[in-house]
Design a protein around this motif. Sequence first.
Motif, PDB file in Angstrom:
ATOM      1  N   ARG A   1     -12.700   2.917  -2.252  1.00 43.58           N
ATOM      2  CA  ARG A   1     -12.158   2.891  -0.885  1.00 43.58           C
ATOM      3  C   ARG A   1     -12.381   1.520  -0.247  1.00 43.58           C
ATOM      4  NH1 ARG A   1     -15.307   6.739   2.965  1.00 43.58           N
ATOM      5  NH2 ARG A   1     -16.812   5.051   2.605  1.00 43.58           N
ATOM      6  N   GLU A   2     -13.557   0.913  -0.482  1.00 44.78           N
ATOM      7  CA  GLU A   2     -13.827  -0.425   0.049  1.00 44.78           C
ATOM      8  C   GLU A   2     -12.829  -1.443  -0.508  1.00 44.78           C
ATOM      9  OE1 GLU A   2     -17.804  -1.301  -1.035  1.00 44.78           O
ATOM     10  OE2 GLU A   2     -18.713   0.139   0.363  1.00 44.78           O
ATOM     11  N   LEU A   3     -12.583  -1.349  -1.817  1.00 43.87           N
ATOM     12  CA  LEU A   3     -11.623  -2.270  -2.434  1.00 43.87           C
ATOM     13  C   LEU A   3     -10.232  -2.085  -1.842  1.00 43.87           C
ATOM     14  CD1 LEU A   3     -12.746  -1.948  -6.177  1.00 43.87           C
ATOM     15  CD2 LEU A   3     -13.148  -3.886  -4.658  1.00 43.87           C
ATOM     16  N   LEU A   4      -9.841  -0.832  -1.626  1.00 45.16           N
ATOM     17  CA  LEU A   4      -8.531  -0.532  -1.040  1.00 45.16           C
ATOM     18  C   LEU A   4      -8.415  -1.145   0.349  1.00 45.16           C
ATOM     19  CD1 LEU A   4      -5.820   0.927  -0.775  1.00 45.16           C
ATOM     20  CD2 LEU A   4      -7.075   3.021  -0.213  1.00 45.16           C
ATOM     21  N   LEU A   5      -9.453  -0.991   1.160  1.00 48.75           N
ATOM     22  CA  LEU A   5      -9.416  -1.545   2.518  1.00 48.75           C
ATOM     23  C   LEU A   5      -9.398  -3.076   2.486  1.00 48.75           C
ATOM     24  CD1 LEU A   5     -11.923   0.873   4.298  1.00 48.75           C
ATOM     25  CD2 LEU A   5      -9.435   0.806   4.544  1.00 48.75           C
TER      26      LEU A   5
ATOM     27  N   HIS B   1       8.989  -0.635   0.689  1.00 53.13           N
ATOM     28  CA  HIS B   1       8.708  -0.440   2.106  1.00 53.13           C
ATOM     29  C   HIS B   1       7.788   0.745   2.358  1.00 53.13           C
ATOM     30  CE1 HIS B   1      11.951   2.220   1.001  1.00 53.13           C
ATOM     31  NE2 HIS B   1      11.854   2.880   2.143  1.00 53.13           N
ATOM     32  N   LEU B   2       7.500   1.522   1.309  1.00 54.04           N
ATOM     33  CA  LEU B   2       6.684   2.727   1.458  1.00 54.04           C
ATOM     34  C   LEU B   2       5.295   2.511   0.866  1.00 54.04           C
ATOM     35  CD1 LEU B   2       9.333   5.416   0.403  1.00 54.04           C
ATOM     36  CD2 LEU B   2       8.754   4.662   2.722  1.00 54.04           C
ATOM     37  N   SER B   3       4.376   3.379   1.235  1.00 53.68           N
ATOM     38  CA  SER B   3       3.012   3.413   0.670  1.00 53.68           C
ATOM     39  C   SER B   3       2.229   2.132   0.891  1.00 53.68           C
ATOM     40  CB  SER B   3       3.062   3.728  -0.835  1.00 53.68           C
ATOM     41  OG  SER B   3       3.697   4.966  -1.065  1.00 53.68           O
ATOM     42  N   ILE B   4       2.605   1.326   1.881  1.00 54.26           N
ATOM     43  CA  ILE B   4       1.818   0.136   2.219  1.00 54.26           C
ATOM     44  C   ILE B   4       0.738   0.561   3.206  1.00 54.26           C
ATOM     45  CG2 ILE B   4       1.853  -2.169   3.226  1.00 54.26           C
ATOM     46  CD1 ILE B   4       4.744  -2.427   2.363  1.00 54.26           C
ATOM     47  N   PRO B   5      -0.526   0.498   2.834  1.00 55.33           N
ATOM     48  CA  PRO B   5      -1.582   1.000   3.714  1.00 55.33           C
ATOM     49  C   PRO B   5      -1.712   0.183   4.997  1.00 55.33           C
ATOM     50  CG  PRO B   5      -2.530  -0.192   1.859  1.00 55.33           C
ATOM     51  CD  PRO B   5      -1.064  -0.076   1.586  1.00 55.33           C
ATOM     52  N   GLU B   6      -2.005   0.890   6.090  1.00 53.11           N
ATOM     53  CA  GLU B   6      -2.213   0.241   7.385  1.00 53.11           C
ATOM     54  C   GLU B   6      -3.616   0.551   7.871  1.00 53.11           C
ATOM     55  OE1 GLU B   6       1.471  -0.338  10.198  1.00 53.11           O
ATOM     56  OE2 GLU B   6       1.341   1.766   9.603  1.00 53.11           O
ATOM     57  N   THR B   7      -4.411  -0.483   8.091  1.00 49.83           N
ATOM     58  CA  THR B   7      -5.747  -0.301   8.646  1.00 49.83           C
ATOM     59  C   THR B   7      -5.639  -0.107  10.156  1.00 49.83           C
ATOM     60  OG1 THR B   7      -6.072  -2.670   9.026  1.00 49.83           O
ATOM     61  CG2 THR B   7      -6.686  -1.802   6.857  1.00 49.83           C
TER      62      THR B   7
ATOM     63  N   SER C   1     -14.998  15.582  -2.349  1.00 54.97           N
ATOM     64  CA  SER C   1     -14.160  14.574  -3.011  1.00 54.97           C
ATOM     65  C   SER C   1     -12.720  14.643  -2.532  1.00 54.97           C
ATOM     66  CB  SER C   1     -14.224  14.757  -4.526  1.00 54.97           C
ATOM     67  OG  SER C   1     -13.262  13.975  -5.175  1.00 54.97           O
ATOM     68  N   LEU C   2     -12.124  15.833  -2.642  1.00 51.47           N
ATOM     69  CA  LEU C   2     -10.715  15.970  -2.286  1.00 51.47           C
ATOM     70  C   LEU C   2     -10.491  15.715  -0.810  1.00 51.47           C
ATOM     71  CD1 LEU C   2      -9.772  19.100  -4.440  1.00 51.47           C
ATOM     72  CD2 LEU C   2      -9.195  16.709  -4.879  1.00 51.47           C
ATOM     73  N   GLN C   3     -11.377  16.263   0.028  1.00 52.50           N
ATOM     74  CA  GLN C   3     -11.194  16.120   1.469  1.00 52.50           C
ATOM     75  C   GLN C   3     -11.284  14.652   1.906  1.00 52.50           C
ATOM     76  OE1 GLN C   3     -13.073  18.222  -0.142  1.00 52.50           O
ATOM     77  NE2 GLN C   3     -13.417  20.178   0.952  1.00 52.50           N
ATOM     78  N   ASN C   4     -12.291  13.943   1.389  1.00 48.07           N
ATOM     79  CA  ASN C   4     -12.468  12.544   1.776  1.00 48.07           C
ATOM     80  C   ASN C   4     -11.281  11.686   1.363  1.00 48.07           C
ATOM     81  OD1 ASN C   4     -14.921  13.112   2.891  1.00 48.07           O
ATOM     82  ND2 ASN C   4     -16.145  12.309   1.189  1.00 48.07           N
ATOM     83  N   SER C   5     -10.849  11.834   0.112  1.00 49.59           N
ATOM     84  CA  SER C   5      -9.746  11.007  -0.384  1.00 49.59           C
ATOM     85  C   SER C   5      -8.439  11.350   0.321  1.00 49.59           C
ATOM     86  CB  SER C   5      -9.606  11.171  -1.894  1.00 49.59           C
ATOM     87  OG  SER C   5      -9.377  12.523  -2.238  1.00 49.59           O
ATOM     88  N   ALA C   6      -8.225  12.649   0.585  1.00 48.77           N
ATOM     89  CA  ALA C   6      -6.993  13.045   1.285  1.00 48.77           C
ATOM     90  C   ALA C   6      -6.981  12.501   2.698  1.00 48.77           C
ATOM     91  CB  ALA C   6      -6.873  14.567   1.287  1.00 48.77           C
ATOM     92  N   ARG C   7      -8.147  12.529   3.363  1.00 53.21           N
ATOM     93  CA  ARG C   7      -8.216  12.031   4.740  1.00 53.21           C
ATOM     94  C   ARG C   7      -7.931  10.526   4.797  1.00 53.21           C
ATOM     95  NH1 ARG C   7     -13.092  12.643   5.431  1.00 53.21           N
ATOM     96  NH2 ARG C   7     -13.790  10.465   5.568  1.00 53.21           N
ATOM     97  N   VAL C   8      -8.520   9.785   3.864  1.00 53.72           N
ATOM     98  CA  VAL C   8      -8.338   8.331   3.854  1.00 53.72           C
ATOM     99  C   VAL C   8      -6.876   7.958   3.600  1.00 53.72           C
ATOM    100  CG1 VAL C   8      -8.879   6.226   2.575  1.00 53.72           C
ATOM    101  CG2 VAL C   8     -10.712   7.784   3.227  1.00 53.72           C
ATOM    102  N   THR C   9      -6.256   8.604   2.610  1.00 53.35           N
ATOM    103  CA  THR C   9      -4.852   8.274   2.326  1.00 53.35           C
ATOM    104  C   THR C   9      -3.958   8.633   3.498  1.00 53.35           C
ATOM    105  OG1 THR C   9      -4.651  10.414   1.182  1.00 53.35           O
ATOM    106  CG2 THR C   9      -5.055   8.462  -0.176  1.00 53.35           C
ATOM    107  N   GLN C  10      -4.272   9.723   4.179  1.00 55.23           N
ATOM    108  CA  GLN C  10      -3.475  10.116   5.350  1.00 55.23           C
ATOM    109  C   GLN C  10      -3.630   9.086   6.469  1.00 55.23           C
ATOM    110  OE1 GLN C  10      -4.479  13.950   6.986  1.00 55.23           O
ATOM    111  NE2 GLN C  10      -2.507  14.184   8.005  1.00 55.23           N
ATOM    112  N   GLN C  11      -4.859   8.634   6.692  1.00 62.70           N
ATOM    113  CA  GLN C  11      -5.105   7.642   7.742  1.00 62.70           C
ATOM    114  C   GLN C  11      -4.381   6.325   7.456  1.00 62.70           C
ATOM    115  OE1 GLN C  11      -9.364   7.394   7.689  1.00 62.70           O
ATOM    116  NE2 GLN C  11      -9.659   9.086   9.152  1.00 62.70           N
ATOM    117  N   LEU C  12      -4.313   5.972   6.176  1.00 63.35           N
ATOM    118  CA  LEU C  12      -3.688   4.699   5.798  1.00 63.35           C
ATOM    119  C   LEU C  12      -2.186   4.808   5.578  1.00 63.35           C
ATOM    120  CD1 LEU C  12      -6.374   3.383   3.281  1.00 63.35           C
ATOM    121  CD2 LEU C  12      -6.009   2.616   5.622  1.00 63.35           C
ATOM    122  N   GLY C  13      -1.634   6.028   5.666  1.00 59.78           N
ATOM    123  CA  GLY C  13      -0.196   6.205   5.467  1.00 59.78           C
ATOM    124  C   GLY C  13       0.223   6.109   4.019  1.00 59.78           C
ATOM    125  N   MET C  14      -0.640   6.581   3.096  1.00 55.71           N
ATOM    126  CA  MET C  14      -0.357   6.523   1.663  1.00 55.71           C
ATOM    127  C   MET C  14      -0.135   7.913   1.093  1.00 55.71           C
ATOM    128  SD  MET C  14      -3.428   3.868   0.663  1.00 55.71           S
ATOM    129  CE  MET C  14      -3.329   4.382  -1.058  1.00 55.71           C
TER     130      MET C  14
END
Length: 664
Positions: free
Chosen positions: A538-542, A613-619, A572-585
């Motif tokens: 997650r740190e690398l992704l951010l 144009h899709l799946s570009i994460p937004e902090t 595991s599932l909840q954390n990863s799902a939440r992060v991808t949702q927050q980042l628009g992935m």
Amino acid sequence: MPSRSAAGVRTGVRVVVAGDRGTGKSSLISAAASDAFPEYVPAVLPPTRLPSDFYPDGVPVTIVDTSSSMESRIKLIDELKRADAVVLTYACDQPMTLSRLSSFWLPELRKLEIKAPVIVVGCKLDLRDERQPMNLEQVMAPIMQQFREIETCIECSSATLIQVPDVFYYAQKAVLHPTAPLFDQEKQTLKPRCIRALKRIFMLCDHDMDGALSDAELNEFQVKCFNAPLQPAEIVGVKRVVQERIRGGVSDLGLTLEGFLFLHALFIEKGRLETTWAVLRKFGYNDELKLRDDILPVPTKHAPDQTVELTNEAIDFLRGIFRLYDSDNDGSLQPSEFDDIFVTAPESKTLEALTIYFYCFNLLIFVFFPWTVDPYVDAAERTPQGNLTINGFLSEWALMTTLDPSYCLANLICIGYGGDPTSALRVTRRRSVDRKKKQTEKNVFHCFVFGPKKSGKSALLNSFIGRTFSSNYTPTNDVRYVANAVEQIGGSQKTLILQEIPEDGVKKLLSNKECLAACDVAVFLYDSSDEYSWKRSRELLLDVARRGEESGYGVPCLLIAAKDDLDPFPMSLQNSARVTQQLGMEAPIPVGVKLRDSKSVFSRIVSAAEHPHLSIPETEKGKKRKRYRRLVNSSLMFVSVTVGAAVAVVGLAAYRAYAARKNT
């Protein structure tokens, strides 16, 4: 002033004359230029130019005189470093000046790393004591053995004009037709790079591909290189010389490759280097026996987010090459078949170093085709026997085009690509334009693979090229590439290049502002059974998302939950799902330990790249910046509308006042 034209052709030769004081440097130059012995010459002459018609090659020679005094040392060094050739003088009547060549001057040139050929010249031949005759060949042989940079030795007399013009003719010839790139004087053989170049020329001239040059092909070769046909008697004479000297040099079909190489070795041994160089230059080679830049029209002016791909014309040619050399028609290429394809290929910098190493140490020289070293070795699909499939073959070419377009084009030309070189490569559209148009025209996608140690990056790459899963962990310390074709829904096929980024190399990569410019999609792996692995991924992704927002090169990103068949850590599932949702992935893609069904993963990676144009994460910072821009734009629009309305009201009032005055 440059001594070469844009096409690499020599427009002048600069010869620097150096040596001990009193050895006759200035008199030699003056006598060569005026064809007379000068009664008086200054201590150091200004640069002297011999016109282009002075020697048969039609290239002007500029001769630079030097002083050997300590006060002039800086200028001497500067002139030596600018020299195309160096003439070192000694005086025939002063034996000490001859010994000074090997004790001072030649070591000094090496110390200064002067790469120019050296002509050793004995001046004042008329003053030598006749009671002490000297055999120049015997005296100079050990010196030339020690200092291979010496091209020629000659003695002359400025007073009697004996061999004075020859001095600078040999100097010019050493520059225009150098021996060193072609021939090993010690081994008396052609050098490997020269052999490769001549083999390529032979193959290009062997139009019917029967392994020999017929009389007609020999004549066509002669006309192409020298603008003059060979008479039948001359062809017979050439073949007779070869037949008498080398077995197998001539067959019933004509002059064989062995005979062709022998002829050029013979030209060089006889001092006719200009003949071999004329052939090499006609086929596009420079003084280092590499294809000239004007032969390799590689697109160089393009934006950082543009890449270079092979055109359909080049790919069709490569498919034909694959079929031609797949002699057993088994759909794959064996090492021996590779040797046949790349026998004329240029070496990369790595291969060049290896070839020099093997050559210098008299070791067996193997045929190094371009993909035997990193980053190409083990980068594509192979059969269980280690042979390269058609997908692997084309994928290696796609990888080479992406990483080194110039090297790719040189290889294409060397293996026989006969089309216009400009038709072999194309520059893709900018990724920023692709994002706006919401589609891409690319056929090759470059994917960065991030993740902490032991997250499964290498296993993912190995799975992509059909390698069997191994439970043994081997850390990846350097960047690694693999490439393969990916079938998409609808039957289209794209090439995907995966670049594994070691965890320790991420910081250095992201320090470059344009590091994501050429990246079409990024994936982030984590071990779903390890909480630390998830947090680090997650740190690398951010970090990557922030770099993309700062640089303007945001890329589509995907999370891959590796080792999904192991027990996941809690939440595991909840954390990863939440992060991808927050980042628009997209939600994380689950993959098992052994990656048995990984084809869908690569298809989804390509699909993400195809929709830039899709799946570009937004902090959060990026979202705030976007909201701020929208607010500023809407405010500007409001101000614009308000100002426009006010202007309209004022204009209407002014018009009414004008109309009222007019009516009264």
